[in-house]
Design a protein around this motif. Structure first.
Motif, PDB file in Angstrom:
ATOM      1  N   THR A  33      60.521  31.701  40.570  1.00 37.90           N
ATOM      2  CA  THR A  33      59.617  32.748  39.610  1.00 37.90           C
ATOM      3  C   THR A  33      58.364  33.365  40.278  1.00 37.90           C
ATOM      4  O   THR A  33      57.366  32.532  40.786  1.00 37.90           O
ATOM      5  CB  THR A  33      59.525  32.295  38.310  1.00 37.90           C
ATOM      6  OG1 THR A  33      60.726  32.074  37.611  1.00 37.90           O
ATOM      7  CG2 THR A  33      58.863  33.199  37.471  1.00 37.90           C
ATOM      8  N   ALA A  35      55.133  35.274  38.669  1.00 41.34           N
ATOM      9  CA  ALA A  35      54.425  35.799  37.449  1.00 41.34           C
ATOM     10  C   ALA A  35      52.806  36.305  38.143  1.00 41.34           C
ATOM     11  O   ALA A  35      52.246  35.449  38.317  1.00 41.34           O
ATOM     12  CB  ALA A  35      54.256  34.744  36.475  1.00 41.34           C
ATOM     13  N   ILE A  57      64.500  35.093  44.586  1.00 40.57           N
ATOM     14  CA  ILE A  57      63.956  35.298  43.501  1.00 40.57           C
ATOM     15  C   ILE A  57      64.697  35.274  42.069  1.00 40.57           C
ATOM     16  O   ILE A  57      65.551  35.868  41.959  1.00 40.57           O
ATOM     17  CB  ILE A  57      63.419  36.661  43.395  1.00 40.57           C
ATOM     18  CG1 ILE A  57      62.248  36.930  44.706  1.00 40.57           C
ATOM     19  CG2 ILE A  57      62.455  37.261  41.986  1.00 40.57           C
ATOM     20  CD1 ILE A  57      61.951  38.339  44.942  1.00 40.57           C
ATOM     21  N   ALA A  58      64.337  34.253  41.259  1.00 39.50           N
ATOM     22  CA  ALA A  58      65.126  34.079  40.034  1.00 39.50           C
ATOM     23  C   ALA A  58      64.462  35.092  38.897  1.00 39.50           C
ATOM     24  O   ALA A  58      65.240  35.496  38.089  1.00 39.50           O
ATOM     25  CB  ALA A  58      64.725  32.733  39.429  1.00 39.50           C
ATOM     26  N   LYS A  59      63.205  35.262  38.712  1.00 39.67           N
ATOM     27  CA  LYS A  59      62.595  36.139  37.802  1.00 39.67           C
ATOM     28  C   LYS A  59      61.204  36.694  38.675  1.00 39.67           C
ATOM     29  O   LYS A  59      60.652  35.807  39.071  1.00 39.67           O
ATOM     30  CB  LYS A  59      62.444  35.442  36.624  1.00 39.67           C
ATOM     31  CG  LYS A  59      61.859  36.265  35.531  1.00 39.67           C
ATOM     32  CD  LYS A  59      61.469  35.486  34.061  1.00 39.67           C
ATOM     33  CE  LYS A  59      60.593  34.688  34.151  1.00 39.67           C
ATOM     34  NZ  LYS A  59      60.197  34.069  32.700  1.00 39.67           N
ATOM     35  N   THR A  60      60.854  37.768  38.132  1.00 42.47           N
ATOM     36  CA  THR A  60      59.621  38.641  38.556  1.00 42.47           C
ATOM     37  C   THR A  60      58.957  38.902  37.315  1.00 42.47           C
ATOM     38  O   THR A  60      59.801  39.769  36.554  1.00 42.47           O
ATOM     39  CB  THR A  60      59.338  39.243  39.534  1.00 42.47           C
ATOM     40  OG1 THR A  60      58.005  39.870  39.846  1.00 42.47           O
ATOM     41  CG2 THR A  60      60.701  40.421  39.248  1.00 42.47           C
ATOM     42  N   GLU A  94      56.397  28.700  33.329  1.00 39.93           N
ATOM     43  CA  GLU A  94      57.642  29.386  34.250  1.00 39.93           C
ATOM     44  C   GLU A  94      58.325  28.348  34.798  1.00 39.93           C
ATOM     45  O   GLU A  94      59.420  28.396  34.973  1.00 39.93           O
ATOM     46  CB  GLU A  94      56.964  30.428  35.283  1.00 39.93           C
ATOM     47  CG  GLU A  94      56.226  31.606  34.419  1.00 39.93           C
ATOM     48  CD  GLU A  94      56.896  32.463  33.647  1.00 39.93           C
ATOM     49  OE1 GLU A  94      58.302  32.423  33.663  1.00 39.93           O
ATOM     50  OE2 GLU A  94      56.570  33.078  32.779  1.00 39.93           O
ATOM     51  N   THR A  95      57.654  27.152  35.341  1.00 38.56           N
ATOM     52  CA  THR A  95      58.675  26.310  35.919  1.00 38.56           C
ATOM     53  C   THR A  95      59.375  25.509  34.683  1.00 38.56           C
ATOM     54  O   THR A  95      60.569  25.021  35.084  1.00 38.56           O
ATOM     55  CB  THR A  95      57.525  25.050  36.274  1.00 38.56           C
ATOM     56  OG1 THR A  95      56.711  25.630  37.491  1.00 38.56           O
ATOM     57  CG2 THR A  95      58.253  23.781  37.025  1.00 38.56           C
ATOM     58  N   ILE A  98      62.464  27.820  34.341  1.00 40.67           N
ATOM     59  CA  ILE A  98      63.477  27.783  35.329  1.00 40.67           C
ATOM     60  C   ILE A  98      64.111  26.333  35.386  1.00 40.67           C
ATOM     61  O   ILE A  98      65.479  26.478  35.750  1.00 40.67           O
ATOM     62  CB  ILE A  98      62.931  27.925  36.923  1.00 40.67           C
ATOM     63  CG1 ILE A  98      64.118  28.462  37.739  1.00 40.67           C
ATOM     64  CG2 ILE A  98      62.046  26.861  37.361  1.00 40.67           C
ATOM     65  CD1 ILE A  98      63.410  29.057  39.253  1.00 40.67           C
ATOM     66  N   THR A 114      57.278  27.979  41.505  1.00 41.57           N
ATOM     67  CA  THR A 114      56.717  29.241  40.447  1.00 41.57           C
ATOM     68  C   THR A 114      55.281  29.500  41.053  1.00 41.57           C
ATOM     69  O   THR A 114      54.502  28.619  41.405  1.00 41.57           O
ATOM     70  CB  THR A 114      56.254  28.632  39.037  1.00 41.57           C
ATOM     71  OG1 THR A 114      57.643  28.353  38.435  1.00 41.57           O
ATOM     72  CG2 THR A 114      55.519  29.767  38.260  1.00 41.57           C
TER      73      THR A 114
END
Length: 486
Positions: A33, A35, A57-60, A94-95, A98, A114
């Motif tokens: 992720t 952030a 990239i799992a999420k941004t 965030e960790t 995920i 992260t």
């Protein structure tokens, strides 16, 4: 096969930012992720542009609105957002997400990470250049404990877009180095500046933690920051951990004592105690707002042009064990030290020093590089409501005591000295311990390194115990002493 031409020289070339991003993207296991708060999605943009980012990239995300940010990460006690505490919460939150949302059964080989930052760029009026906290929390083996690298940065550029671009490069360098230089923390530091110049950004605090960094001493890493010109000064709290100078010095009444502290002696402590007593009596000083700093300049850490890192650790350990805050700086001249302090406080400051140090302050040779010479330096030194507390010197042969009233400066500096003396900028320490005036660090170091007795009475009891139990200042210090002429 690459072509070489006669006369070519070997040289090292850092991979481009695109190549670094692409190498991460092409690794099928690195996944996590991004952030980023406050300066745009600059780092993750590099990974999107490199190609193949869907496997990385799992999420941004960016929680620009303060209420959204508080709802996600919680409210800070000081209501601030660009803080280490906020960064740590971002990394942990965030960790955790995920780990909860990506199945280990489905992805047994994933190395989660992260990356986070909370950053304020230059303001519209360009009075405040901006700063931020940057960090990565990551795995090197599936299901293993996480490692963490956290650093504080200060921008030096005067344009927000340039600062955003610089942040994008720095963040990519950090992620790449965290994976591909994890076995060499010093290399990680150096790689942070790939494709960047020290005139663009300053790193003034860094901390490593986690299983892969168990043997890393963060104080030594901070020393590397100063040694490599990445920052001008670093600080350590009494507990021995790195602290952000801005946090420790902000709006404080600062009392600084410079020395080699090799080792710290009862004389050093007497200078500190007596100067502190005088400082507390100043009308413009609040007792509960004083920050005392024991400062060691980089030049005092050098041995034949190289910095002895074990030597540095010994000094820092002894001072921190006595409950003091330690600063390592790149300031040879006192006026630069005062200028640095002035970046963080407008309150009254003081320097505690011995007679020989004050004589050096009035030596013109240290200011020849300034267009305004010694007058420019003194304008910077004494303009900021500064006091100098002067500890006397006792001649070991004659027994004569030298104070501010009878010390001798160069004849050309005599009237300048009188001006500062009679305007109350130089104040004698009168309540000193006369029995301590005969102790000198160089002589004590000789005795310690040669195994002689008698030095114990000249240092604080706790210091003597640490030197004897841990053999500090005895690991080849005889050779070091001979090199530097002790």
């Amino acid at each position: 096969m690459s072509i070489t031409i006669m006369g070519d020289k070997d040289f090292e070339s850092a991979p481009s930012i695109k190549d670094k991003s692409l190498r991460i993207n092409l690794n099928e296991n690195i996944y996590g992720t991004f952030a980023e708060i406050g300066a745009g999605q600059e780092i993750v943009r590099n990974f999107f542009r490199a190609g193949g980012s869907s496997g990385t990239i799992a999420k941004t995300m960016s929680a620009y609105d303060k209420d959204f940010s508080d709802a996600i990460y919680g409210i800070e006690e000081d209501r601030r957002y660009v803080t280490e505490s906020r960064l740590q919460k971002m990394l942990d939150h965030e960790t955790k997400l995920i780990e909860e949302r990506i199945s280990r059964n489905k992805h047994p080989n994933k190395l989660f990470f992260t990356y986070a930052n909370t950053v304020a760029t230059i303001d519209f009026a360009k009075r405040y250049k901006g700063h931020g906290w940057v960090g990565i929390k990551y795995q090197l083996k599936p299901k293993s404990e996480y490692n963490k690298i956290v650093l504080h940065i200060r921008f030096k550029e005067n344009d927000a877009r340039l600062q955003q671009n610089t942040l994008g490069i720095l963040g990519t360098n950090l992620i790449y180095a965290a994976y591909y230089a994890h076995n060499n923390p010093k290399q990680i530091l150096n790689e942070l500046y790939d494709h960047l110049h020290k005139d663009q950004i300053e790193i003034d605090t860094i901390n490593f933690s986690g299983p892969v960094f168990e043997e890393v001493d963060n104080r030594l890493m901070s020393l590397q920051l100063v040694k490599n010109g990445m920052t001008e000064a670093v600080m350590f709290a009494p507990d021995g951990n790195n602290i952000l100078p801005a946090k420790a010095l902000y709006k404080k009444n600062i009392l600084a004592l410079r020395g080699s502290f090799r080792p710290v002696t009862k004389v050093n402590m007497d200078i500190y105690d007596t100067a502190l007593e005088l400082f507390e009596k100043e009308k413009k000083v609040k007792k509960d707002n004083i920050q005392a700093v024991f400062e060691i300049t980089l030049s005092n850490l050098r041995s034949e042009g190289e910095i002895n890192e074990e030597d540095f650790m010994d000094r820092a350990k002894l001072l921190c064990a006595l409950g003091h805050t330690v600063m390592i700086s790149n300031f040879q001249e006192y006026y630069k030290l005062v200028e640095y302090f002035s970046n963080y406080t407008k309150e009254r400051m003081a320097l505690a020093m011995g007679v020989n140090n004050l004589i050096d302050v009035f030596d013109e040779k240290y200011y020849r590089h300034l267009s305004g010479g010694i007058l420019e330096a003194f304008g910077k030194l004494f303009f900021k409501d500064l006091r100098v507390y002067l500890y006397p010197y006792k001649d070991p042969k004659t027994g004569k005591i030298t104070t501010s009233d009878n010390l001798k400066v160069h004849p050309r500096m005599k009237e300048l000295y009188k001006f500062f003396k009679y305007n109350g900028r130089v104040v004698d320490i009168e309540d000193y311990n006369d029995d301590l005036l005969g102790y000198f660090s160089r002589e004590l170091l000789q005795k310690i390194s040669s195994g002689e007795d008698g030095w114990q009475k000249a240092v604080p009891e706790k210091t003597a115990k640490m030197i004897e139990e841990q053999e500090l200042f005895q690991r080849d210090y005889k050779k070091i002493a001979e090199k530097v002429g002790y």
